[in-house]
Design a protein around this motif. Structure first.
Motif, PDB file in Angstrom:
ATOM      1  N   LEU A  22      -2.224  -8.505  -3.542  1.00 28.65           N
ATOM      2  CA  LEU A  22      -3.374  -8.251  -2.671  1.00 28.65           C
ATOM      3  C   LEU A  22      -4.680  -8.287  -3.472  1.00 28.65           C
ATOM      4  O   LEU A  22      -5.693  -8.799  -2.995  1.00 28.65           O
TER       5      LEU A  22
ATOM      6  N   LYS B 120       0.495  -4.674  -4.523  1.00 23.03           N
ATOM      7  CA  LYS B 120      -0.932  -4.424  -4.769  1.00 23.03           C
ATOM      8  C   LYS B 120      -1.537  -5.529  -5.648  1.00 23.03           C
ATOM      9  O   LYS B 120      -2.671  -5.945  -5.447  1.00 23.03           O
TER      10      LYS B 120
ATOM     11  N   VAL C  30      -4.579  -1.447   2.517  1.00 23.25           N
ATOM     12  CA  VAL C  30      -4.040  -2.722   3.013  1.00 23.25           C
ATOM     13  C   VAL C  30      -2.536  -2.799   2.774  1.00 23.25           C
ATOM     14  O   VAL C  30      -1.784  -3.284   3.629  1.00 23.25           O
ATOM     15  N   GLU C  31      -2.112  -2.305   1.619  1.00 22.24           N
ATOM     16  CA  GLU C  31      -0.678  -2.318   1.312  1.00 22.24           C
ATOM     17  C   GLU C  31       0.094  -1.531   2.380  1.00 22.24           C
ATOM     18  O   GLU C  31       1.138  -1.972   2.864  1.00 22.24           O
TER      19      GLU C  31
ATOM     20  N   ASN D   2       8.024  -7.325  10.600  1.00 21.67           N
ATOM     21  CA  ASN D   2       7.383  -7.244   9.286  1.00 21.67           C
ATOM     22  C   ASN D   2       7.892  -8.383   8.418  1.00 21.67           C
ATOM     23  O   ASN D   2       8.975  -8.902   8.627  1.00 21.67           O
TER      24      ASN D   2
ATOM     25  N   GLN E 252      -0.259  -3.490   5.945  1.00 22.32           N
ATOM     26  CA  GLN E 252      -0.223  -4.957   5.894  1.00 22.32           C
ATOM     27  C   GLN E 252       0.597  -5.597   7.018  1.00 22.32           C
ATOM     28  O   GLN E 252       0.439  -6.792   7.293  1.00 22.32           O
ATOM     29  N   ALA E 253       1.440  -4.809   7.676  1.00 22.86           N
ATOM     30  CA  ALA E 253       2.227  -5.372   8.785  1.00 22.86           C
ATOM     31  C   ALA E 253       1.311  -5.945   9.862  1.00 22.86           C
ATOM     32  O   ALA E 253       1.645  -6.961  10.491  1.00 22.86           O
TER      33      ALA E 253
ATOM     34  N   VAL F  86      -7.385 -10.892   4.100  1.00 31.22           N
ATOM     35  CA  VAL F  86      -7.538  -9.884   3.037  1.00 31.22           C
ATOM     36  C   VAL F  86      -8.922  -9.998   2.399  1.00 31.22           C
ATOM     37  O   VAL F  86      -9.591  -8.990   2.149  1.00 31.22           O
TER      38      VAL F  86
ATOM     39  N   PHE G 261      -8.926   0.605  -1.298  1.00 32.10           N
ATOM     40  CA  PHE G 261      -8.783  -0.533  -0.378  1.00 32.10           C
ATOM     41  C   PHE G 261      -7.382  -1.134  -0.464  1.00 32.10           C
ATOM     42  O   PHE G 261      -6.726  -1.362   0.554  1.00 32.10           O
ATOM     43  N   LEU G 262      -6.920  -1.363  -1.697  1.00 40.68           N
ATOM     44  CA  LEU G 262      -5.610  -1.997  -1.882  1.00 40.68           C
ATOM     45  C   LEU G 262      -4.489  -1.119  -1.327  1.00 40.68           C
ATOM     46  O   LEU G 262      -3.550  -1.624  -0.707  1.00 40.68           O
ATOM     47  N   SER G 263      -4.609   0.189  -1.539  1.00 39.64           N
ATOM     48  CA  SER G 263      -3.585   1.108  -1.009  1.00 39.64           C
ATOM     49  C   SER G 263      -3.564   1.050   0.510  1.00 39.64           C
ATOM     50  O   SER G 263      -2.493   1.047   1.136  1.00 39.64           O
TER      51      SER G 263
END
Lengths: 157, 184
Positions: free
Chosen positions: B23, B20, A9-10, B14, A13-14, A38, A5-7
């Protein structure tokens, strides 16, 4: 599961940044909305069907959150997002200025118009926009046409 | 600025990327900004009510009041707290449908139910308080009557302000739903 999930969203994320800047005026409100989105994405992640495009799924949750969540009752302060040239490279000054104008124009739209145009600007088809927003494909075309006219008037008075 | 430039600006737009680690923190419920505010409100209201219920028997001579007044006061206080909990869960789950429109419609329905239960629970708690304090009055003088009327008026002003606040929220959501409606 959390790492995946984190990968995701990372990497995407734009999308969240753009929605936050379009729906909220101040950096503080934008940061709050970013956190909200998030959190909602993480809650919805177990139901995310891999056959759907990640961007489609992220846009649906992010726009939904931006439309439903109430912002804090604070005194409105106007922030200029532009950074001084001393700390902002001259080469990117034009980009920053265009971005400023773009967000200023987009913020004049209604919440539903913002949702539709953001999807259109990221190259979603009318069918996909209809599917995400819940309106018919034909009506998406009508709305986009009206929004583009509205934006042209705002950007070129 | 032409529309193509706007599109290009959008696609290139952006902000400084979140790591990470940042997040990961945002996935935690404790970092949820709206729920954090609701939780603080809920904790403060609950603590005040619990403190009141803990001292009302001695401090306000609960034993000397009729049983029905005691029951009404405790029941309405529990209802008030239960409504806070319901509100917390509604605001925790704003995304529910398969598309934005159905999700916002569902959220709006939940919000309308919550607004009614909030106003009713506040009204019932206010009435229970007034009944509790006035139930022990033996000689009902005009001055005491004015006092009770004043309490009732204050409560109604508070409830009206709460109603206006809810109406504003519901109207805003309804406006978004109307915008997604296609003309017949």
């Amino acid at each position: 599961m959390k790492e995946a999930f984190l990968s995701m969203v990372e990497e995407h994320q734009a999308i969240v940044h753009k929605i936050c800047r379009m729906y909220r005026d101040t950096p503080e409100d934008q940061e709050d909305l970013f956190q909200e989105i998030v959190y909602q994405l993480w809650k919805a992640f177990p139901d995310f069907r891999k056959e759907a495009k990640i961007s489609t799924w992220m846009y649906r949750i992010a726009l939904n959150t931006a439309l439903a969540v109430f912002r804090k009752n604070t005194i409105a302060l106007v922030f200029r997002e532009a950074i001084s040239e001393e700390i902002h490279p001259v080469a990117s000054a034009q980009v920053s200025e265009n971005e400023e104008r773009m967000y200023a124009a987009l913020r004049t739209l209604t919440p539903a118009e913002k949702a539709i145009i953001s999807l259109y600007l990221d190259d979603f088809s009318h069918r996909e926009i209809g599917h995400i927003t819940g309106i018919s494909e034909n009506y998406v075309g009508v709305r986009i046409h009206r929004i583009k006219d509205k934006l042209k008037t705002i950007l070129n008075p | 600025m032409e529309f193509d430039e706007l599109k290009s600006s959008w696609q290139q737009s952006n902000q400084p990327a979140k790591t990470k680690a940042e997040l990961r923190v945002m996935t935690k419920l404790t970092r949820h900004p709206v729920l954090k505010r609701l939780r603080i409100k809920f904790i403060i209201e609950s603590l005040l009510l619990i403190a009141f219920l803990a001292v009302y028997n001695d401090g306000f001579d609960g034993v000397d009041k009729p049983l029905w007044a005691n029951i009404a006061l405790i029941a309405s206080a529990i209802l008030f707290i239960a409504n806070d909990v319901a509100g917390y869960f509604i605001f925790r789950n704003p995304v529910q449908g398969s598309n934005i429109r159905t999700s916002i419609e569902q959220f709006s329905r939940n919000l309308k139910r919550l607004s009614v239960s909030s106003v009713c629970s506040a009204f019932l708690f206010g009435c229970a308080m007034i009944l509790f304090f006035s139930s022990g009055v033996d000689d009902f003088t005009p001055l005491k009557g004015i006092g009770i009327a004043g309490m009732f008026a204050t409560m109604m002003v508070g409830i009206y302000l709460s109603y206006k606040n809810w109406s504003g929220r519901i109207d805003r959501i309804q406006h978004v739903i109307d915008e997604f409606d296609e003309p017949a």
